[in-house]
Design a protein around this motif. Structure first.
Motif, mmCIF file in Angstrom:
data_model
loop_
_atom_site.group_PDB
_atom_site.id
_atom_site.type_symbol
_atom_site.label_atom_id
_atom_site.label_comp_id
_atom_site.label_asym_id
_atom_site.label_seq_id
_atom_site.Cartn_x
_atom_site.Cartn_y
_atom_site.Cartn_z
ATOM 1 N N ILE A 1 0.873 -1.173 0.000
ATOM 2 C CA ILE A 1 0.000 0.000 0.000
ATOM 3 C C ILE A 1 0.909 1.221 0.000
ATOM 4 O O ILE A 1 1.672 1.439 0.943
ATOM 5 C CB ILE A 1 -0.922 0.019 1.225
ATOM 6 N N ILE B 1 -6.078 0.696 -0.265
ATOM 7 C CA ILE B 1 -5.982 -0.286 0.813
ATOM 8 C C ILE B 1 -6.852 -1.499 0.498
ATOM 9 O O ILE B 1 -6.445 -2.652 0.694
ATOM 10 C CB ILE B 1 -6.382 0.354 2.160
ATOM 11 N N CYS C 1 3.028 -1.691 4.178
ATOM 12 C CA CYS C 1 2.177 -0.498 4.241
ATOM 13 C C CYS C 1 3.049 0.741 4.405
ATOM 14 O O CYS C 1 3.663 0.930 5.459
ATOM 15 C CB CYS C 1 1.201 -0.605 5.408
ATOM 16 N N PRO D 1 -0.022 4.262 5.020
ATOM 17 C CA PRO D 1 -1.261 4.231 4.250
ATOM 18 C C PRO D 1 -2.406 5.040 4.836
ATOM 19 O O PRO D 1 -3.390 5.302 4.144
ATOM 20 C CB PRO D 1 -1.614 2.742 4.231
ATOM 21 N N TRP E 1 4.533 -2.079 8.770
ATOM 22 C CA TRP E 1 3.842 -0.791 8.776
ATOM 23 C C TRP E 1 4.882 0.328 8.862
ATOM 24 O O TRP E 1 5.477 0.554 9.900
ATOM 25 C CB TRP E 1 2.882 -0.720 9.961
#
Length: 323
Positions: free
Chosen positions: A92, A162, A175, A178, A207
């Motif tokens: 993402i 997403i 990610c 995101p 993340w």
């Protein structure tokens, strides 16, 4: 699931090759959420792009192993990587315009993401598209499938991006900040849903963010990155409660929520070094209040203490910050 060792990604210039990612080691277990944090320019996004083979010239992954389920991704050809991306590993992006084609309806883009990897009947694929849009809070998903990206706001486009990443229930999702464009209510919903997916399907997340508050709420482990290297890693509660590296402490003390109203906000003095001007020894030395002579001579080697790891000659005491 993912084991990265000695990853180095450099950008070639007339003056030489400058490493944006310089010897990164990290691992992610199935169902685990790893928070990768650091200032802008620390190499977080380049690390994510490197894992998926998305570095374009003049950039190049020049060293290291990227093992996914035991297979080194650097040995795969482009067609094999295409079958992996969006299927078993998804990403993402921070900017949804990097994901969405402006001249295609959302429906076409989501269907392509499904049918590129499996011969799913159109009716079933459409059902999955609607479910994905509902999951990220898109109202009237059946109707919005017929829309073009320019008919959505920036936050809505990010939610669509997403949803696309989650369509094939990948084993790993990378990610890259995101939820930056989303309001706090939708951000909370997305974070909750991400945790739910990890628990239900064993999906692992990396993340990438600069928001330590999000990391504290979402992640199981955290890796702190500075000047292309991981300088500290460990269980998120332990690292945020008792950081061992001065840079990690500086990031935590810079959070506005920890400052009394009217008080001056603490900050890390100076700026992160550019690729062409990294100092000899520890890259954080010019900004570090704890630096000693040895820090200017050679970069510290990684130290492992149980689940905790760090690179520092003068680590902080292992006591909670509020003790």
């Amino acid at each position: 699931m993912l084991d990265v060792r000695g990853l180095r990604t450099a950008f070639h210039t007339e003056a030489g090759a400058w490493p944006a990612v310089d010897g990164v080691d990290l691992s992610v277990r199935r169902g685990e959420i790893l928070g990768l944090v650091g200032e802008s320019g620390s190499g977080k996004s380049v690390t994510g792009f490197s894992l998926l083979g998305l570095i374009d010239p003049p950039g190049e992954v020049i060293e290291g192993e990227i093992r996914f389920d035991g297979q080194d991704l650097r040995t795969l050809d482009e067609e094999q990587m295409r079958q992996l991306r969006g299927n078993r590993i998804a990403m993402i992006f921070q900017d949804p315009l990097m994901t969405l084609n402006p001249v295609l309806r959302i429906e076409e883009q989501m269907l392509e993401a499904i049918q590129a990897h499996a011969p799913v009947p159109r009716r079933e694929a459409l059902r999955r598209c609607v479910q994905a849009l509902e999951m990220v809070g898109i109202p009237s998903p059946e109707k919005r499938l017929r829309s073009y990206p320019h008919e959505f706001s920036g936050g809505m486009r990010q939610r669509v991006a997403i949803a696309i990443a989650m369509l094939n229930k990948p084993d790993l999702i990378i990610c890259d900040e995101p939820t930056t464009a989303l309001d706090v209510t939708i951000q909370g919903q997305i974070l909750y849903r991400m945790q739910q997916i990890c628990r239900e399907h064993g999906t692992a997340l990396i993340w990438i963010t600069h928001d330590l508050g999000v990391v504290a709420e979402l992640a199981d482990r955290v890796a702190v990155m500075y000047a292309g290297r991981i300088v500290e890693t460990g269980p998120v509660a332990q690292v945020l409660d008792a950081p061992r590296h001065p840079y990690t402490r500086g990031l935590l003390e810079s959070m506005p929520a920890r400052t009394l109203p009217g008080a001056r906000l603490p900050q890390i003095e100076g700026m992160a070094p550019s690729l062409a001007a990294r100092p000899v020894g520890c890259a954080f030395r010019p900004r570090c209040p704890s630096a000693v002579t040895r820090c200017a001579e050679q970069a510290p080697a990684p130290v492992q203490e149980g689940d905790r790891g760090y690179r520092c000659y003068v680590p902080l005491a292992q006591t909670p910050r509020d003790a």
